[in-house]
Design an enzyme around this catalytic site. Structure first.
Site, PDB file in Angstrom:
ATOM      1  NE  ARG A 137      -3.111  -2.028  -0.898  1.00 28.24           N
ATOM      2  CZ  ARG A 137      -3.660  -1.101  -1.533  1.00 28.24           C
ATOM      3  NH1 ARG A 137      -4.663  -0.917  -1.429  1.00 28.24           N
ATOM      4  NH2 ARG A 137      -2.870  -0.182  -1.988  1.00 28.24           N
ATOM      5  NE  ARG A 152      -7.768   0.031   5.027  1.00 27.85           N
ATOM      6  CZ  ARG A 152      -7.637   1.264   4.281  1.00 27.85           C
ATOM      7  NH1 ARG A 152      -7.991   2.278   4.884  1.00 27.85           N
ATOM      8  NH2 ARG A 152      -7.809   0.980   3.020  1.00 27.85           N
ATOM      9  NE  ARG A 171      -3.696   0.738   9.832  1.00 30.32           N
ATOM     10  CZ  ARG A 171      -3.683   2.039  10.153  1.00 30.32           C
ATOM     11  NH1 ARG A 171      -3.665   2.105  11.563  1.00 30.32           N
ATOM     12  NH2 ARG A 171      -4.280   3.033   9.508  1.00 30.32           N
ATOM     13  CG  ASP A 209       2.354   1.062   0.551  1.00 26.01           C
ATOM     14  OD1 ASP A 209       0.889   0.591   0.556  1.00 26.01           O
ATOM     15  OD2 ASP A 209       2.772   2.292  -0.128  1.00 26.01           O
ATOM     16  CE1 TYR A 239      -0.347   7.296  -4.703  1.00 24.55           C
ATOM     17  CE2 TYR A 239       1.209   5.612  -6.092  1.00 24.55           C
ATOM     18  CZ  TYR A 239      -0.116   6.248  -5.303  1.00 24.55           C
ATOM     19  OH  TYR A 239      -1.205   5.248  -5.474  1.00 24.55           O
TER      20      TYR A 239
HETATM   21  O1  CP3 Z   1      -0.652  -7.542  -0.712  1.00 25.44           O
HETATM   22  C1  CP3 Z   1      -0.229  -7.510   0.734  1.00 25.44           C
HETATM   23  O2  CP3 Z   1      -0.750  -7.994   1.536  1.00 25.44           O
HETATM   24  C2  CP3 Z   1       0.968  -6.745   0.746  1.00 25.44           C
HETATM   25  C3  CP3 Z   1       0.634  -5.347   1.318  1.00 25.44           C
HETATM   26  C4  CP3 Z   1       0.691  -4.150   0.288  1.00 25.44           C
HETATM   27  C5  CP3 Z   1      -0.029  -2.790   0.552  1.00 25.44           C
HETATM   28  N1  CP3 Z   1       0.380  -2.111  -0.244  1.00 25.44           N
HETATM   29  C6  CP3 Z   1      -0.405  -2.724   2.129  1.00 25.44           C
HETATM   30  C7  CP3 Z   1      -1.224  -1.517   2.182  1.00 25.44           C
HETATM   31  C8  CP3 Z   1       0.908  -4.140  -1.073  1.00 25.44           C
HETATM   32  C9  CP3 Z   1       1.692  -5.118  -2.154  1.00 25.44           C
HETATM   33  C10 CP3 Z   1       0.826  -2.809  -1.335  1.00 25.44           C
HETATM   34  C11 CP3 Z   1       0.883  -2.139  -2.949  1.00 25.44           C
HETATM   35  C12 CP3 Z   1       0.580  -0.706  -3.196  1.00 25.44           C
HETATM   36  N2  CP3 Z   1       0.548   0.326  -2.259  1.00 25.44           N
HETATM   37  C13 CP3 Z   1       0.247  -0.256  -4.472  1.00 25.44           C
HETATM   38  C14 CP3 Z   1       0.395  -1.034  -5.465  1.00 25.44           C
HETATM   39  C15 CP3 Z   1      -0.829  -2.080  -5.672  1.00 25.44           C
HETATM   40  C16 CP3 Z   1      -2.159  -1.346  -5.843  1.00 25.44           C
HETATM   41  O3  CP3 Z   1      -2.842  -1.779  -4.978  1.00 25.44           O
HETATM   42  O4  CP3 Z   1      -2.430  -0.571  -6.578  1.00 25.44           O
HETATM   43  C17 CP3 Z   1      -0.026   1.014  -4.317  1.00 25.44           C
HETATM   44  C18 CP3 Z   1      -0.679   1.982  -5.345  1.00 25.44           C
HETATM   45  C19 CP3 Z   1       0.108   1.524  -2.907  1.00 25.44           C
HETATM   46  C20 CP3 Z   1       0.089   2.829  -2.322  1.00 25.44           C
HETATM   47  C21 CP3 Z   1      -1.068   2.636  -1.116  1.00 25.44           C
HETATM   48  N3  CP3 Z   1      -0.847   2.241  -0.080  1.00 25.44           N
HETATM   49  C22 CP3 Z   1      -2.283   3.323  -1.382  1.00 25.44           C
HETATM   50  C23 CP3 Z   1      -2.907   4.042  -2.646  1.00 25.44           C
HETATM   51  C24 CP3 Z   1      -2.983   3.214  -0.009  1.00 25.44           C
HETATM   52  C25 CP3 Z   1      -4.354   3.674   0.275  1.00 25.44           C
HETATM   53  C26 CP3 Z   1      -5.507   2.701  -0.035  1.00 25.44           C
HETATM   54  C27 CP3 Z   1      -6.317   2.620   1.000  1.00 25.44           C
HETATM   55  O5  CP3 Z   1      -7.113   1.561   0.580  1.00 25.44           O
HETATM   56  O6  CP3 Z   1      -6.512   3.242   1.639  1.00 25.44           O
HETATM   57  C28 CP3 Z   1      -2.137   2.263   0.597  1.00 25.44           C
HETATM   58  C29 CP3 Z   1      -2.386   1.958   2.093  1.00 25.44           C
HETATM   59  C30 CP3 Z   1      -2.228   0.450   2.167  1.00 25.44           C
HETATM   60  N4  CP3 Z   1      -1.053  -0.237   1.829  1.00 25.44           N
HETATM   61  C31 CP3 Z   1      -3.275  -0.241   2.898  1.00 25.44           C
HETATM   62  C32 CP3 Z   1      -2.565  -1.621   2.950  1.00 25.44           C
HETATM   63  C33 CP3 Z   1      -2.912  -2.847   3.612  1.00 25.44           C
HETATM   64  C34 CP3 Z   1      -4.395   0.028   3.765  1.00 25.44           C
HETATM   65  C35 CP3 Z   1      -4.037  -0.199   5.131  1.00 25.44           C
HETATM   66  C36 CP3 Z   1      -4.258   0.937   6.320  1.00 25.44           C
HETATM   67  O7  CP3 Z   1      -4.729   1.924   6.131  1.00 25.44           O
HETATM   68  O8  CP3 Z   1      -3.928   0.161   7.295  1.00 25.44           O
END
Ligand code: CP3
Length: 327
Positions: free
Chosen positions: A2, A6, A15, A51, A129
């Site tokens: 991440r 955000r 966004r 993602d 998921y």
């Molecule tokens: O690292 C990076 O910059 C690359 C982008 C990236 C995202 N998700 C963007 C994202 C990566 C590598 C992921 C992986 C991901 N996504 C995982 C594995 C790693 C981890 O964090 O455990 C998982 C389980 C997901 C599934 C996922 N995506 C969840 C559970 C959520 C919600 C979490 C939250 O904070 O709301 C997301 C949303 C997500 N993926 C965001 C980002 C930047 C939040 C962005 C938004 O809402 O605009």
């Protein structure tokens, strides 16, 4: 992890105009977000903005992100009929936008000498998921399916393994220079269940992807009770979270594996004195061994001040130089 997201005002600005899936499905926008942290901080690698869930659409699952709720799979996989109904994906067609974003980002990064990391969810975490239909504390529906109907589980994991292997190989072809497999929920399994129900699929994916000649990083959380088993997945790099001392993790997995980690992301919410003390402790635990990738043990939290991220990156770079100069 991440690295983009955000906590950055540049991301929040974008966004306001686009949903997260909209950004991911438009290669120019994904590339732009990938570059945001690279512009802001002196990072050593970029990770493609995507993602782990959108590739599941290749199997016929309908993925969404609802504000405040995280990811949703609208038609979760609950029984044998659901597994049999999953499509055999044309991976390149299902994920073309991320593959194109990788090509665009490589062009941007080339001149700066910064490598690009591609990634996928690992089969077990994607199964979580797909079965549960969204986030969960314990993923009990998923684990119940695994325990009660191992035959259905194996069919589902077989499909996910094909998807993940093909997707990572396509990312390497598109130009990703390292590949990270995210197995966020692996720590929900006992060592025996991990060995039986998750590990063989990780091994199959990594065996397949290694043929592309690109290093693989295996990330998981909460797995320090079974680190040796986890490290036997065959990855070049094993990520560890803050629940174990990094030096101890390394002793347990042995010197042939590189280690990524393991600062607690919450440390970025604190003041600089405390953050730098904790970062130094991670570096001391790594002891200057070659093959340490400094990272957080999980993703950057949304309230992290970007200034802390900037200072942390610089601190890690300078600290390494001091160790070298003194040795
Ligand atoms: O690292 C990076 O910059 C690359 C982008 C990236 C995202 N998700 C963007 C994202 C990566 C590598 C992921 C992986 C991901 N996504 C995982 C594995 C790693 C981890 O964090 O455990 C998982 C389980 C997901 C599934 C996922 N995506 C969840 C559970 C959520 C919600 C979490 C939250 O904070 O709301 C997301 C949303 C997500 N993926 C965001 C980002 C930047 C939040 C962005 C938004 O809402 O605009």
């Amino acid at each position: 992890m991440r690295q983009a997201g955000r906590y950055m005002s540049e991301y929040r600005e974008l966004r306001k105009r686009y949903g997260m899936l909209e950004i991911i499905r438009q290669p120019e926008l994904s590339c732009q977000v990938t570059m945001q942290p690279i512009e802001a901080f002196d990072l050593d690698a970029a990770i493609i903005f995507a993602d782990i869930l959108p590739p599941l659409e290749g199997l016929g699952l309908k993925v969404g992100f609802e504000a405040g709720e995280g990811p949703i799979v609208h038609n979760p996989v609950r029984d044998e009929a659901d597994v049999l109904a999953l499509a055999t994906p044309d991976v390149e067609e299902a994920t073309w936008f991320t593959l194109e974003a990788i090509r665009l980002a490589r062009r941007e990064l080339e001149g700066r000498g910064i490598p690009l990391i591609g990634f996928s969810g690992a089969p077990f975490t994607l199964a979580c998921y797909s079965v549960e239909g969204g986030s969960s504390k314990d993923f009990s529906l998923t684990k119940r399916l695994m325990m009660v109907r191992p035959d259905i589980w194996r069919q589902l994991m077989g499909k996910l393994t094909g998807l993940v292997g093909g997707y990572l190989r396509a990312q390497a072809q598109a130009g990703a220079q390292a590949l990270q497999l995210f197995d966020t929920w692996a720590g929900l399994l006992s060592p025996a269940d991990y060995a039986e129900f998750a590990l063989p699929y990780n091994q199959a994916v990594i065996r397949e992807v290694s043929r592309a000649g690109v290093p693989v990083i295996y990330f998981s959380t909460g797995t320090s009770g079974m680190l040796e088993v986890v490290a036997s997945c065959g990855a070049d790099v094993v990520g560890v979270d803050w629940r174990i001392d990094l030096g101890e993790a390394w002793r347990r997995v042995g010197p042939s594996v590189a280690i990524q980690g393991n600062l607690d992301p919450v440390a970025l919410l604190g003041d600089w004195a405390e953050l730098s003390r904790r970062a130094a402790r991670v570096l001391e635990s790594a002891g200057g061994r070659p093959g340490h990738i400094f990272n957080l043990g999980h993703g950057v939290l949304r309230d992290s001040p970007p200034e802390n991220v900037r200072r942390l990156v610089d601190f890690v770079h300078e600290y390494r130089l001091e160790v070298k100069a003194g040795s």
